[in-house]
Scaffold this motif. Structure first.
Motif, mmCIF file in Angstrom:
data_model
loop_
_atom_site.group_PDB
_atom_site.id
_atom_site.type_symbol
_atom_site.label_atom_id
_atom_site.label_comp_id
_atom_site.label_asym_id
_atom_site.label_seq_id
_atom_site.Cartn_x
_atom_site.Cartn_y
_atom_site.Cartn_z
ATOM 1 N N TYR A 174 -13.454 14.354 -7.053
ATOM 2 C CA TYR A 174 -13.946 13.750 -5.822
ATOM 3 C C TYR A 174 -13.868 14.696 -4.629
ATOM 4 C CZ TYR A 174 -14.547 9.241 -8.073
ATOM 5 O OH TYR A 174 -14.983 8.226 -8.901
ATOM 6 N N GLY A 175 -13.696 15.972 -4.901
ATOM 7 C CA GLY A 175 -13.748 16.956 -3.828
ATOM 8 C C GLY A 175 -12.550 16.908 -2.903
ATOM 9 N N GLU A 176 -12.732 17.457 -1.721
ATOM 10 C CA GLU A 176 -11.651 17.541 -0.740
ATOM 11 C C GLU A 176 -11.470 16.192 -0.047
ATOM 12 O OE1 GLU A 176 -10.449 20.025 3.312
ATOM 13 O OE2 GLU A 176 -12.162 20.661 2.090
ATOM 14 N N ILE A 177 -10.279 15.640 -0.173
ATOM 15 C CA ILE A 177 -9.967 14.340 0.423
ATOM 16 C C ILE A 177 -9.087 14.565 1.644
ATOM 17 C CG2 ILE A 177 -8.819 12.118 0.054
ATOM 18 C CD1 ILE A 177 -9.456 12.422 -2.932
ATOM 19 N N PRO A 178 -9.468 14.070 2.804
ATOM 20 C CA PRO A 178 -8.649 14.253 4.002
ATOM 21 C C PRO A 178 -7.225 13.711 3.810
ATOM 22 C CG PRO A 178 -10.820 13.419 4.591
ATOM 23 C CD PRO A 178 -10.725 13.346 3.098
ATOM 24 N N PHE A 179 -6.250 14.503 4.205
ATOM 25 C CA PHE A 179 -4.835 14.140 4.168
ATOM 26 C C PHE A 179 -4.336 13.833 2.758
ATOM 27 C CE2 PHE A 179 -6.196 12.797 8.521
ATOM 28 C CZ PHE A 179 -5.462 13.751 9.221
ATOM 29 N N ILE A 180 -4.928 14.477 1.765
ATOM 30 C CA ILE A 180 -4.462 14.276 0.391
ATOM 31 C C ILE A 180 -3.032 14.748 0.228
ATOM 32 C CG2 ILE A 180 -5.418 16.495 -0.395
ATOM 33 C CD1 ILE A 180 -5.975 15.150 -3.095
ATOM 34 N N GLU A 181 -2.668 15.808 0.979
ATOM 35 C CA GLU A 181 -1.316 16.356 0.866
ATOM 36 C C GLU A 181 -0.267 15.366 1.366
ATOM 37 O OE1 GLU A 181 -2.632 17.084 5.002
ATOM 38 O OE2 GLU A 181 -3.587 17.267 3.024
ATOM 39 N N VAL A 182 -0.643 14.493 2.282
ATOM 40 C CA VAL A 182 0.302 13.501 2.800
ATOM 41 C C VAL A 182 0.629 12.478 1.718
ATOM 42 C CG1 VAL A 182 0.717 11.760 4.580
ATOM 43 C CG2 VAL A 182 -0.567 13.839 5.138
ATOM 44 N N TYR A 183 -0.387 12.078 0.968
ATOM 45 C CA TYR A 183 -0.138 11.146 -0.134
ATOM 46 C C TYR A 183 0.875 11.732 -1.112
ATOM 47 C CZ TYR A 183 -0.566 8.309 -4.277
ATOM 48 O OH TYR A 183 -0.251 7.517 -5.352
ATOM 49 N N TRP A 184 0.650 12.993 -1.514
ATOM 50 C CA TRP A 184 1.531 13.587 -2.521
ATOM 51 C C TRP A 184 2.923 13.857 -1.972
ATOM 52 C CZ3 TRP A 184 0.554 12.799 -7.272
ATOM 53 C CH2 TRP A 184 -0.773 12.621 -7.678
ATOM 54 N N GLN A 185 3.033 14.034 -0.681
ATOM 55 C CA GLN A 185 4.347 14.183 -0.051
ATOM 56 C C GLN A 185 5.199 12.940 -0.311
ATOM 57 O OE1 GLN A 185 4.215 14.784 4.236
ATOM 58 N NE2 GLN A 185 6.129 13.644 4.480
ATOM 59 N N TYR A 186 4.606 11.767 -0.108
ATOM 60 C CA TYR A 186 5.360 10.534 -0.315
ATOM 61 C C TYR A 186 5.492 10.190 -1.792
ATOM 62 C CZ TYR A 186 5.158 9.839 4.717
ATOM 63 O OH TYR A 186 5.311 9.993 6.067
ATOM 64 N N TYR A 187 4.502 10.519 -2.567
ATOM 65 C CA TYR A 187 4.585 10.279 -4.012
ATOM 66 C C TYR A 187 5.776 11.023 -4.608
ATOM 67 C CZ TYR A 187 3.336 10.385 -8.967
ATOM 68 O OH TYR A 187 3.364 10.261 -10.345
ATOM 69 N N CYS A 188 5.976 12.260 -4.174
ATOM 70 C CA CYS A 188 7.041 13.098 -4.732
ATOM 71 C C CYS A 188 8.397 12.872 -4.072
ATOM 72 C CB CYS A 188 6.658 14.580 -4.583
ATOM 73 S SG CYS A 188 5.187 15.067 -5.515
ATOM 74 N N ALA A 189 8.443 12.158 -2.989
ATOM 75 C CA ALA A 189 9.671 11.975 -2.230
ATOM 76 C C ALA A 189 10.640 11.053 -2.947
ATOM 77 C CB ALA A 189 9.357 11.419 -0.848
ATOM 78 N N ASP A 190 11.928 11.223 -2.649
ATOM 79 C CA ASP A 190 12.927 10.284 -3.116
ATOM 80 C C ASP A 190 12.821 8.982 -2.321
ATOM 81 O OD1 ASP A 190 13.982 12.148 -4.924
ATOM 82 O OD2 ASP A 190 15.342 12.978 -3.404
ATOM 83 N N TRP A 191 13.386 7.927 -2.856
ATOM 84 C CA TRP A 191 13.409 6.664 -2.114
ATOM 85 C C TRP A 191 14.288 6.837 -0.877
ATOM 86 C CZ3 TRP A 191 10.675 2.181 -2.967
ATOM 87 C CH2 TRP A 191 9.942 2.133 -4.169
ATOM 88 N N PRO A 192 13.814 6.430 0.289
ATOM 89 C CA PRO A 192 14.566 6.645 1.534
ATOM 90 C C PRO A 192 15.847 5.799 1.599
ATOM 91 C CG PRO A 192 12.239 6.177 1.953
ATOM 92 C CD PRO A 192 12.507 5.821 0.530
ATOM 93 N N LYS A 193 16.759 6.291 2.438
ATOM 94 C CA LYS A 193 17.980 5.549 2.732
ATOM 95 C C LYS A 193 18.005 5.224 4.222
ATOM 96 C CE LYS A 193 20.563 7.821 -0.963
ATOM 97 N NZ LYS A 193 21.758 8.640 -1.313
ATOM 98 N N ALA A 194 18.734 4.199 4.582
ATOM 99 C CA ALA A 194 18.808 3.775 5.978
ATOM 100 C C ALA A 194 19.468 4.847 6.839
ATOM 101 C CB ALA A 194 19.572 2.470 6.083
#
Length: 264
Positions: A244-264
């Motif tokens: 689907y080509g270049e998707i705007p802000f695709i890197e932001v999605y993968w940032q959260y996908y790869c992130a650990d679950w947040p803590k308070a």
């Protein structure tokens, strides 16, 4: 303390996307009260998710939907889960923020959730593609502002007073065969001229940017220099799909996908 209520609607095919969205929300918000409207998730998945959410003081409430929406029209890439939100008035809260599962959140939702809705039953963002093109709707929805239903701030107390769920289902039955965008058209029909329009950054629709870029019309709806607070990966061009080509802000999605679950 956030004390924000967020409603999600999904099936198990979007389990990873639901977790990614939740992680993004809880990175910037604590004590979030999630409701997942679904008909396919196992109890074990709900329990596992609650174990992960506990660190941020958040919780997922399991809301199983028994109704069958298969008879209603929708876009090819939309499942029955998109219709579950039509039943939101039955949740035990007076205000909620509905988010599609193909979204990520990049900042606090406090201001959005607590804004003055001025008596409207829903606040939303215009459909960024349709607002910039000439189009016609068979029931005349093109003649007034038309919202994208991926992000909805809803006054559920008012929904219950007006029995919005019944109105939406009646609308779905009446205009089903003549609408191009399925449940989104049902919502726009019921709330035509009766919704609060918000800034586009609260539901930034990447598919609209991509559409105009591909036609060398990027100036019509340019990608902003700063990351929007809510990114919505609209159309079939999803970050987790190829071709689907270049998707705007695709890197932001993968940032959260790869992130650990947040803590308070």
């Amino acid at each position: 303390m956030s004390n924000i209520t967020i409603v999600l609607a999904a099936d198990t095919g979007y389990a990873e996307q639901v977790h990614t969205l939740m992680k993004s929300v809880c990175t910037h918000n604590t004590n979030v009260n999630f409701y997942l409207m679904h008909n396919t998730f196992r109890r074990e998945w709900i329990d596992y998710t609650n174990q992960k959410l506990a660190a941020s003081g958040s919780r997922l409430n399991d809301v199983k939907i028994e109704m069958d929406f298969s008879q209603y029209r929708r876009l090819p890439h939309i499942s029955d889960a998109a219709f579950f939100r039509l039943m939101m008035q039955h949740l035990p809260v007076d205000r909620a923020l509905y988010l599609d599962s193909d979204m990520v959140v990049t900042q606090s939702l406090h201001d959005l959730f607590n804004l003055d809705m001025r008596g409207y039953p829903v606040a939303a963002v215009q459909d960024s593609f349709l607002a910039r093109t000439e189009w016609n709707h068979p029931t005349g929805l093109h003649t007034t502002p038309y919202f994208n239903s991926g992000m909805l701030l809803v006054d559920l107390a008012q929904w219950r007073e007006q029995n919005i769920a019944a109105q939406l289902l009646q609308t779905a039955t009446t205009i089903d065969k003549s609408v191009p965008y399925g449940d989104q058209c049902f919502l726009n029909t019921v709330f035509q001229k009766n919704w609060l329009q918000l800034e586009e950054s609260w539901n930034f629709q990447t598919g609209a940017v991509q559409y105009f870029q591909k036609r060398n019309l990027g100036e019509v709806f340019p990608k902003p220099d700063t990351v929007p607070p809510v990114i919505h990966y609209t159309t079939r061009a999803k970050p987790w799909l190829c071709d689907y080509g270049e998707i705007p802000f695709i890197e932001v999605y993968w940032q959260y996908y790869c992130a650990d679950w947040p803590k308070a």
